[in-house]
Design a protein around this motif. Sequence first.
Motif, short mmCIF file in Angstrom:
data_model
loop_
_atom_site.label_atom_id
_atom_site.label_comp_id
_atom_site.label_asym_id
_atom_site.label_seq_id
_atom_site.Cartn_x
_atom_site.Cartn_y
_atom_site.Cartn_z
N VAL A 1 0.84 -1.12 -0.02
CA VAL A 1 0.06 0.13 -0.01
C VAL A 1 0.85 1.28 0.04
N GLY A 2 0.71 1.99 -0.83
CA GLY A 2 1.55 3.48 -0.98
C GLY A 2 2.71 3.15 -1.83
N ASN A 3 3.58 4.16 -1.93
CA ASN A 3 4.75 4.14 -2.33
C ASN A 3 6.09 4.51 -1.65
N ALA A 4 6.75 3.44 -0.96
CA ALA A 4 7.82 3.86 0.18
C ALA A 4 8.76 4.96 -0.52
N THR A 5 9.29 4.47 -1.70
CA THR A 5 10.28 5.44 -2.46
C THR A 5 9.77 7.04 -2.53
N GLU A 6 8.55 6.93 -2.74
CA GLU A 6 7.95 8.29 -3.06
C GLU A 6 7.70 8.97 -1.80
N GLU A 7 7.16 8.32 -0.65
CA GLU A 7 7.25 8.92 0.33
C GLU A 7 8.57 9.36 1.26
N ARG A 8 9.57 8.49 0.77
CA ARG A 8 10.86 9.02 1.40
C ARG A 8 11.41 10.27 0.52
N LEU A 9 11.05 10.36 -0.41
CA LEU A 9 11.34 11.44 -1.55
C LEU A 9 10.76 12.89 -0.90
N ILE A 10 9.57 12.69 -0.75
CA ILE A 10 8.55 13.84 -0.15
C ILE A 10 9.17 14.13 1.07
N ASN A 11 9.43 13.18 2.11
CA ASN A 11 9.75 13.62 3.38
C ASN A 11 11.34 14.19 3.26
N ARG A 12 12.33 13.71 2.36
CA ARG A 12 13.35 14.54 2.25
C ARG A 12 13.22 15.95 1.57
N VAL A 13 12.32 16.19 0.69
CA VAL A 13 11.77 17.57 0.13
C VAL A 13 11.59 18.54 1.10
N TYR A 14 10.48 17.78 2.14
CA TYR A 14 9.97 18.71 3.30
C TYR A 14 11.04 18.87 4.32
N CYS A 15 11.90 17.94 4.41
CA CYS A 15 13.12 18.29 5.54
C CYS A 15 13.99 19.50 4.82
N ARG A 16 14.23 19.26 3.57
CA ARG A 16 15.19 20.70 3.01
C ARG A 16 14.22 21.77 3.00
N GLN A 17 13.04 21.83 3.01
CA GLN A 17 12.16 23.05 2.99
C GLN A 17 12.24 23.55 4.61
N VAL A 18 12.30 22.75 5.43
CA VAL A 18 12.23 23.41 6.78
C VAL A 18 13.85 23.82 7.13
N VAL A 19 14.61 23.19 6.61
CA VAL A 19 15.88 23.60 6.94
C VAL A 19 16.23 24.78 6.09
N ALA A 20 15.88 25.06 5.02
CA ALA A 20 15.80 26.21 4.32
C ALA A 20 15.19 27.61 4.84
N ALA A 21 13.94 27.06 5.31
CA ALA A 21 13.01 28.32 5.83
C ALA A 21 13.30 28.58 7.13
N THR A 22 13.79 27.86 8.18
CA THR A 22 14.26 28.20 9.58
C THR A 22 15.21 29.54 9.61
N PRO A 23 16.21 29.47 9.21
CA PRO A 23 17.13 30.82 9.23
C PRO A 23 16.45 31.91 8.64
N LYS A 24 15.76 31.62 7.45
CA LYS A 24 15.30 32.92 6.60
C LYS A 24 14.17 33.65 7.79
N THR A 25 13.33 32.68 8.30
CA THR A 25 12.25 33.09 9.22
C THR A 25 12.90 33.78 10.30
#
Length: 147
Positions: free
Chosen positions: A59-83
């Motif tokens: 059920v679901g696509n584990a590879t896709e979920e890992r990639l989405i999570n990685r992109v989300y983490c990168r957004q968090v890391v980029a947005a935090t110092p800017k915020t």
Amino acid sequence: MDNLEQLTIFGNDLNVDKTIKKVRHFFEVDYPVAKRRAHRDVTGLSSPVISGMPKGTPVGNATEERLINRVYCRQVVAATPKTIDECSKWSRKILRWLYLNGEDDTYCINNIPYSERWYYKQLKPTAFIEFAEIYPVEELLVFEKVQ
């Protein structure tokens, strides 16, 4: 928290204590995890192997979920110092010292022209609220339900 005890934002009552708790959790748990995960190598991902053998369909696509999570983490890391950079002077300094430079409260207190009491009662809570107001990736403000 003299002027932070009751805040109303766009007609909604802000729960200051829960917002501060949520921002503290973000900085102490979520942000460090995001920094670790954001830099993990995704080249180890492989294409699916096609075989003639029947097997259960996951059920679901584990590879896709890992990639989405990685992109989300990168957004968090980029947005935090800017915020943090968008916060007011003392909020910016306090958040940078604590969460980007790894200093502690004692360092902050020794480097501000205010008392320790004022730091804990006003400056640090204000920094958390300002960060929550600006942070673009997820909602960190906690509002009371209007009855």
